[in-house]
Design a protein around this motif. Sequence first.
Motif, PDB file in Angstrom:
ATOM      1  N   SER A 416       0.825  -1.205   0.000  1.00  0.00           N
ATOM      2  CA  SER A 416       0.000   0.000   0.000  1.00  0.00           C
ATOM      3  C   SER A 416       0.863   1.261   0.000  1.00  0.00           C
ATOM      4  N   THR A 417       1.954   1.225   0.749  1.00  0.00           N
ATOM      5  CA  THR A 417       2.861   2.375   0.813  1.00  0.00           C
ATOM      6  C   THR A 417       3.543   2.591  -0.537  1.00  0.00           C
ATOM      7  N   PHE A 418       3.886   1.488  -1.213  1.00  0.00           N
ATOM      8  CA  PHE A 418       4.495   1.595  -2.543  1.00  0.00           C
ATOM      9  C   PHE A 418       3.545   2.302  -3.505  1.00  0.00           C
ATOM     10  N   LEU A 419       2.266   1.894  -3.470  1.00  0.00           N
ATOM     11  CA  LEU A 419       1.295   2.504  -4.383  1.00  0.00           C
ATOM     12  C   LEU A 419       0.973   3.942  -3.977  1.00  0.00           C
ATOM     13  N   HIS A 420       1.062   4.224  -2.671  1.00  0.00           N
ATOM     14  CA  HIS A 420       0.774   5.565  -2.147  1.00  0.00           C
ATOM     15  C   HIS A 420       1.772   6.582  -2.686  1.00  0.00           C
ATOM     16  N   SER A 421       3.065   6.324  -2.519  1.00  0.00           N
ATOM     17  CA  SER A 421       4.055   7.308  -2.958  1.00  0.00           C
ATOM     18  C   SER A 421       5.437   6.710  -3.145  1.00  0.00           C
ATOM     19  N   GLY A 422       5.546   5.380  -3.115  1.00  0.00           N
ATOM     20  CA  GLY A 422       6.841   4.765  -3.388  1.00  0.00           C
ATOM     21  C   GLY A 422       7.113   4.666  -4.868  1.00  0.00           C
ATOM     22  N   ILE A 423       6.061   4.539  -5.627  1.00  0.00           N
ATOM     23  CA  ILE A 423       6.197   4.296  -7.065  1.00  0.00           C
ATOM     24  C   ILE A 423       6.926   5.449  -7.766  1.00  0.00           C
ATOM     25  N   THR A 424       6.674   6.679  -7.341  1.00  0.00           N
ATOM     26  CA  THR A 424       7.370   7.821  -7.959  1.00  0.00           C
ATOM     27  C   THR A 424       8.859   7.763  -7.615  1.00  0.00           C
ATOM     28  N   GLY A 425       9.172   7.299  -6.409  1.00  0.00           N
ATOM     29  CA  GLY A 425      10.576   7.142  -6.031  1.00  0.00           C
ATOM     30  C   GLY A 425      11.272   6.107  -6.895  1.00  0.00           C
TER      31      GLY A 425
END
Lengths: 584, 190
Positions: A416-425
Amino acid sequence: MSAEKTEKKIMLGNEAFARGAWESGVKVVSSYPGTPSTEVTETLAKYDGIHVEWAPNEKVGVETAMGASLGGARALSCMKHVGLNVAADPFYTAAYTGVNGGFVVLVADDNGCHSSQNEQDSRFHGRSAGVPVLEPADAQECKDFMKLAYDISEKYDTVVLMRSNTRISHSRGVVALGEKTEHELIPYEKNPQKYVAMPAMARKLHVAQEERLEQIAADSCEWEINDVQMSDNQSIGIITSGICYQYAKEALPDASFLKLGIVNPLPKNLIKDFASNVDKLYVIEEGMPFIEEQIRSWGVAVAGGKDMFTIQGEYTANGIREAFGEDPAEVGIHTEDAPGRPPLLCSGCPHRGLFYVLSKLKTRVFGDIGCYTLSALPPLAAMDTTLCMGASIGMAHGFEMATADKENTVAVLGDSTFLHSGITGLINMSYNGAKGTVIILDNRITGMTGHQQNPATGKNIRGEEAPMVDLGEICRACGVKHVVEIDPFDIDDLEKVIKEETSRDELSVIITKRPCALIVKQPNVPYEVTDSCKNCRMCMKIGCPAIEMKDDRPFIVAERCVGCDLCARVCPFDAIRCAKATNN
Amino acid sequence: MNTNILIVGVGGQGTLLASVLLGNLALKYGYDVKLSEVHGMAQRGGSVVTHVKISDKKVGSPLIEEGEADIILAFESLEAYRWLPYLRKGGSMYVNTQQILPMPVIMGNAEYPQDIEKVLGDNAGNLKAFDALSIAEDAGSDKAVNIVLLGAASSALPFSEEAWMEVIEENVKSKFIEMNKFAFIKGQQA
């Protein structure tokens, strides 16, 4: 209001917020889960006839609700305090454009850091953005203020910030229920002067925003939610709001009170009037001196504020009494010597396998926000950093760029954290030539906040089937050539994979796949330590709540063991086995 | 009428259901009531506390402070000890004597206090410490410790047995109602 039923129910503050939104005819709700705000949206998902969703992050939630407001519906977006930072971009400009249908953003602060990384005071966001901020003091007010918030939003053409905190959101109280009022869509009309915030329009919108805040500051002096309670004793006047009102009223029942229901803009004339009617004015507010400093800036004398009270944590009635010179409450016994009981990963938790291996390899771990943050605590002690949602990836990248050292280093975050804002990283790593390793913990749920669905689980907030984001495919699409999926309980293979990927001269992602132990039930057949035990205590290193020391040897407490078998896998002597496996 | 009940235990032991039952009972009797609970991180095996304040007047602060609890229900020994300062002079304590070792103790970095029962007995006006876990297991589920403790404390609370049974029926999943009623009665007899 004459048709209002007087049925009373015990409700959590968050359930009362939800009820208030429903009674107001809210039609679209888009939120990201975050303690202590989560139950507002979960409760709304139980009502029929409204669209309720988990967005991948708070920014998308606020934008969705803003679009719904333009469409003429009453809309809501809920988040924890730090979530408002993620949503700050749309929030600050929606504060300029105003709304069509009523639009409320609910933010729940966490004074005392019960479940958060900081004690951010979101009232400042409300003031900085230039929107009215309402602050209820109990569950009944959570419901009542929500209804008022929609009226204010539409009357003054503004976003309204509903500010809660842990003690308001997670306290239950008796709430008198009301009827639902239907709210027809307000027809949308194209109006670029209002909704296209280009510089020329934005300058005018800013002027309009200032005017409406001045209007609200004047009008709210008459609002009932700003409650003046003059007692016989006018030597002490207290200005307070929210949960602090409850503590202060209990501590100083004889004082005069101004209980503010709106804390931005402040009802200046009402406050000045109150100040002139008491001998000494005190401001009692948890967090930063938000109200106090504004009052002082008007030249009003404040006899006591943050010089008497801390900016840290939560207040208590006893603490307030002491600040006013009363002797501390007499306590018969002190038990500070009681050993602490920090929270820990559950029995059977899929994260334990990964962090056992990372701990064993002494890997440098850039961590993130979720249940797995608990692996920072001993005995696993397998995390170097925790900053904010998604930061693991950006920080691992920056560390690599600074030191050129990516050996035995990983970024770790949940699905969930990856989809929240990890993906841009991750896109950033790929785009800018990083060679690091990211580990995504795919446990098929958003765990810490109490098991919410997310775009990778294949279900929506109501538990209905939904398209499932394929995490591996997303990583590949970002340009990651090496994506490995593995069961975190296959600890030997996992160790090999981590060594391989962290020493590889290219960007890689490892996805550990095993569902949360609280969602997919384990076999629940307990394991036991047999006579073959050599007392090497390897099993103690996984930090399982079911393994204790008894007579100086590891011992598995049957009622706490869910039979995940990780301890048996780490035991080098085959001395741990399923208690019912003797016949196998 | 003014009763402050503190419910303490380890995350996952079911303190929330106990408080919800008490809250609904209070509502049935026309009292005002406030409850304050812990969600999120601490629920993962940490020390948890739920405050229940019942009054025939309006309840203000949802928090019980040191020396203010009339009753403490403790689901675990160490938690009983930790929260003992919150008991008022002469207050009552109902304690499940089960011990769940916290990680610092398991790791040998701290010691589980000895003679907890004696300290509790010396300080509480009334102490009932017993193995509620075994009783719950006999009744059908180790998860029913909360109901066993409520049964034990029910004599100190102004609610009829019928009301207790009603509130169990209204707030417990249907397949667990009979088991919980049985656990409640076993708790009364304990």
